[in-house]
Design a protein around this motif. Sequence first.
Motif, PDB file in Angstrom:
ATOM      1  N   THR A 121       0.838  -1.208   0.000  1.00  0.00           N
ATOM      2  CA  THR A 121       0.000   0.000   0.000  1.00  0.00           C
ATOM      3  C   THR A 121       0.869   1.254   0.000  1.00  0.00           C
ATOM      4  OG1 THR A 121      -1.801  -1.140   1.113  1.00  0.00           O
ATOM      5  CG2 THR A 121      -1.751   1.260   1.321  1.00  0.00           C
ATOM      6  N   PHE A 125       0.768   3.894  -3.088  1.00  0.00           N
ATOM      7  CA  PHE A 125       0.391   5.299  -2.893  1.00  0.00           C
ATOM      8  C   PHE A 125       1.536   6.210  -3.332  1.00  0.00           C
ATOM      9  CE2 PHE A 125      -3.246   4.018  -0.317  1.00  0.00           C
ATOM     10  CZ  PHE A 125      -4.138   5.047  -0.517  1.00  0.00           C
ATOM     11  N   VAL A 245      -4.761   5.350   6.342  1.00  0.00           N
ATOM     12  CA  VAL A 245      -5.339   4.232   5.587  1.00  0.00           C
ATOM     13  C   VAL A 245      -5.992   3.275   6.585  1.00  0.00           C
ATOM     14  CG1 VAL A 245      -4.834   2.299   4.050  1.00  0.00           C
ATOM     15  CG2 VAL A 245      -3.556   4.450   3.825  1.00  0.00           C
ATOM     16  N   PRO A 246      -7.292   3.001   6.442  1.00  0.00           N
ATOM     17  CA  PRO A 246      -7.933   2.063   7.363  1.00  0.00           C
ATOM     18  C   PRO A 246      -7.551   0.625   7.011  1.00  0.00           C
ATOM     19  CG  PRO A 246      -9.483   2.684   5.660  1.00  0.00           C
ATOM     20  CD  PRO A 246      -8.212   3.463   5.388  1.00  0.00           C
ATOM     21  N   GLY A 247      -7.867  -0.278   7.889  1.00  0.00           N
ATOM     22  CA  GLY A 247      -7.569  -1.688   7.619  1.00  0.00           C
ATOM     23  C   GLY A 247      -8.391  -2.584   8.509  1.00  0.00           C
ATOM     24  N   SER A 254      -3.313  -1.575  12.122  1.00  0.00           N
ATOM     25  CA  SER A 254      -4.325  -0.623  11.660  1.00  0.00           C
ATOM     26  C   SER A 254      -4.821   0.242  12.815  1.00  0.00           C
ATOM     27  CB  SER A 254      -5.516  -1.352  11.029  1.00  0.00           C
ATOM     28  OG  SER A 254      -5.134  -1.938   9.806  1.00  0.00           O
ATOM     29  N   ARG A 255      -4.533  -0.185  14.028  1.00  0.00           N
ATOM     30  CA  ARG A 255      -5.096   0.513  15.193  1.00  0.00           C
ATOM     31  C   ARG A 255      -4.671   1.980  15.245  1.00  0.00           C
ATOM     32  NH1 ARG A 255      -5.422  -4.306  18.631  1.00  0.00           N
ATOM     33  NH2 ARG A 255      -6.990  -5.419  17.425  1.00  0.00           N
ATOM     34  N   HIS A 258      -6.589   3.913  12.721  1.00  0.00           N
ATOM     35  CA  HIS A 258      -7.982   4.091  13.139  1.00  0.00           C
ATOM     36  C   HIS A 258      -8.088   5.164  14.221  1.00  0.00           C
ATOM     37  CE1 HIS A 258      -8.970  -0.222  11.587  1.00  0.00           C
ATOM     38  NE2 HIS A 258      -8.900   0.677  10.619  1.00  0.00           N
ATOM     39  N   LEU A 267      -9.908   9.639   6.282  1.00  0.00           N
ATOM     40  CA  LEU A 267      -9.875   8.232   5.927  1.00  0.00           C
ATOM     41  C   LEU A 267      -9.536   8.137   4.442  1.00  0.00           C
ATOM     42  CD1 LEU A 267     -12.470   5.559   6.926  1.00  0.00           C
ATOM     43  CD2 LEU A 267     -11.637   5.748   4.593  1.00  0.00           C
ATOM     44  N   THR A 268      -8.476   7.412   4.116  1.00  0.00           N
ATOM     45  CA  THR A 268      -7.915   7.453   2.769  1.00  0.00           C
ATOM     46  C   THR A 268      -7.902   6.081   2.125  1.00  0.00           C
ATOM     47  OG1 THR A 268      -6.537   9.296   3.474  1.00  0.00           O
ATOM     48  CG2 THR A 268      -5.865   8.135   1.458  1.00  0.00           C
ATOM     49  N   GLU A 269      -8.629   5.966   1.001  1.00  0.00           N
ATOM     50  CA  GLU A 269      -8.686   4.687   0.283  1.00  0.00           C
ATOM     51  C   GLU A 269      -7.846   4.707  -0.987  1.00  0.00           C
ATOM     52  OE1 GLU A 269     -13.071   4.733   0.067  1.00  0.00           O
ATOM     53  OE2 GLU A 269     -13.017   2.737   0.954  1.00  0.00           O
TER      54      GLU A 269
ATOM     55  N   GLY B 247     -12.185  -1.520   7.153  1.00  0.00           N
ATOM     56  CA  GLY B 247     -11.566  -2.725   6.606  1.00  0.00           C
ATOM     57  C   GLY B 247     -10.543  -2.364   5.556  1.00  0.00           C
ATOM     58  N   ILE B 249      -8.648  -1.411   2.301  1.00  0.00           N
ATOM     59  CA  ILE B 249      -9.025  -0.548   1.179  1.00  0.00           C
ATOM     60  C   ILE B 249      -9.193  -1.354  -0.096  1.00  0.00           C
ATOM     61  CG2 ILE B 249      -7.989   1.537   2.124  1.00  0.00           C
ATOM     62  CD1 ILE B 249      -5.557   1.087   0.321  1.00  0.00           C
ATOM     63  N   GLU B 269     -13.910  -0.607  16.290  1.00  0.00           N
ATOM     64  CA  GLU B 269     -13.005  -1.756  16.254  1.00  0.00           C
ATOM     65  C   GLU B 269     -13.435  -2.869  17.200  1.00  0.00           C
ATOM     66  OE1 GLU B 269      -9.474   0.669  17.189  1.00  0.00           O
ATOM     67  OE2 GLU B 269      -8.552  -0.184  15.400  1.00  0.00           O
TER      68      GLU B 269
END
Lengths: 365, 365
Positions: A121, A125, A245-247, A254-255, A258, A267-269, B247, B249, B269
């Motif tokens: 990722t 990016f 980037v969420p996960g 990912s915490r 978040h 929040l970036t996809e 979740g 991306i 979460e």
Amino acid sequence: MALSRAPALTVAILSKAFESFGGLHGLINSSDAERRSAGVPAAAAQFLCSSAALPNNAEQAWIEEPQHCVLPFTDPRYPRALRALPGAPIALYVAGNAGVLNDPQLSIVGSRNPTPAGRDTAFEFAQSLAACGLGITSGLAQGIDSAAHRGALAAQGITLAVLGSGIDIIYPRINFPLSEQIRLQGALISEFPLGWPPRRENFPQRNRIIAALSLGTLVVEAARRSGSLITARLAGDHNRELFAVPGSIHNPLSRGCHELIRQGAKLTETAADILSELNFSAFFDRAHEASGGLAAPPDIEAGMDKEHKILLDALGFDPADIDLLVVRTGFKPEAVSSMMLILELEGHVQAAPGGRYSRVVRSRR
Amino acid sequence: MALSRAPALTVAILSKAFESFGGLHGLINSSDAERRSAGVPAAAAQFLCSSAALPNNAEQAWIEEPQHCVLPFTDPRYPRALRALPGAPIALYVAGNAGVLNDPQLSIVGSRNPTPAGRDTAFEFAQSLAACGLGITSGLAQGIDSAAHRGALAAQGITLAVLGSGIDIIYPRINFPLSEQIRLQGALISEFPLGWPPRRENFPQRNRIIAALSLGTLVVEAARRSGSLITARLAGDHNRELFAVPGSIHNPLSRGCHELIRQGAKLTETAADILSELNFSAFFDRAHEASGGLAAPPDIEAGMDKEHKILLDALGFDPADIDLLVVRTGFKPEAVSSMMLILELEGHVQAAPGGRYSRVVRSRR
């Protein structure tokens, strides 16, 4: 270089002194008494009169190399974004293209031990955004930092590495080849004097520079309590955009992202999310194209023997000894030993103290 | 039952008529002219004078079954949360325990075709929250809805299914066994007359009831344009809390959740995130314990074959296809294929659409 080694000096103090003396040369040619009356602190004035202020051998040798320079805060190439920073560096050591320091940049930071998807990722990016003309700024650490630099390099884009040590000390050492590519295709930057070791306390200061240089900071994977979150919060403090980037909620890395999103990070996809937020709209279409072609998997160790590859993956990015590799791979100890020797001879790993091995991280290009 | 079949009646109209006639029985014993002068619309008044207003055979049979009842809006068991709703149902058909309708509830909604991880997440959240005393409300659809009901049932908790058809029409039919369990351990609810088919246009109306019944709505996995997002937005409109699980991306079913988070839904979460937001503080410690169990590092892969473990680590927490796993592990494609099959059979991964695999994150309770 001498001023950047002098104690107790700040940009504010020097600005005032430069005003009194008509610039740097006036200050150099002034007397100790004149300096003190112009507001130069005693410790600094004393230092400037001492032999310690003279260029040392390392400095003389370093500055003579091509594409090496020291930019005082008065230099037009010194980043405008840093000038307003409280405690801005008096000078920046630059190896590479000093002309890129004022380019629009995004910093990408995150864990030194990301998941494979996190690493991809960051790479993707960086590749997309660099292809759109954004410089990618990071800290040359292993993991997300390295992936971000490599992504920008893969896009033939600009990337900047801000070091937490003297610019002649590449840390981690394993990233020396990467640092060479960054120097050729962007810039390495440090505010620390030559020879300055990568002390733990340097990194928050370094992170502040990364945050301030960039229009925004993207956090890819970060644990809840981590240096990346510090950089991110500094970015927020400097009114820079903050992207995360969420996960998966099951991924501990990912915490941190978040947590940042809860606190207001965007929040970036996709790369387009960043470009539109930064109003990089002119580049948007190119970004869109670029991100379409991004999924191309990295191809570094393409021709490698499969068992060697397994071993290398099992080694990961932290030093490990033969016993640990036996446990991780299930191979026999003698097989691991002989394969590690081959991998060392081929330059994929390096023997480290204590019978341990480290991976040599190659550029993907 | 007759009133719920009558055209053009609303809770507001009936409230006024009940005032005039001293309640339901007064209305039943009144004349057509009296009804019209009390504000009952012509169509409704005409219907009430016709034979169509008499209980039909299906109604007579249904109401005689144990644990079947019809709650007019005047019944104390009729949910207080619905009374304030514009267009509240005149009556609710209930199969199961009508006493739970006023229990504090959380609705859990999402895709009918979730990823395996999404299904597990819905199950686990429902299980944790139901164990803490929250009723779990959903729509008995396949996918996330079913997983949520099942999670609550597994915790011996309360679960409510709100149907988009008559309460004697279980849709989808495949969920009939699940509906029986819900009836025994919670309640099935419908505002539609018996025999009413599950028409497409019923579902937004049904979703409005789900949203209104609950203190908040949790969206687990949802595509960007989907019915779940409609329920979620209705929840927002009714000033209910809105929760969404982030979740990868790369997961299209995380996009809807990410969109909601961008619009202000709480990034969620753990079950504890929901309990603390809802001020379910009395239950918080139990939830914390429960989710503490969830955070414990998974030990499920303890005795696993080393190569399988490498493959599982390479899969990480995002769906990946065989090609990507080949790149990440260096294993041969055929080896990856056969190992993935074994991992699938052993329940560690699940095949997802598009030839991709997802890790199965097991419940750790």
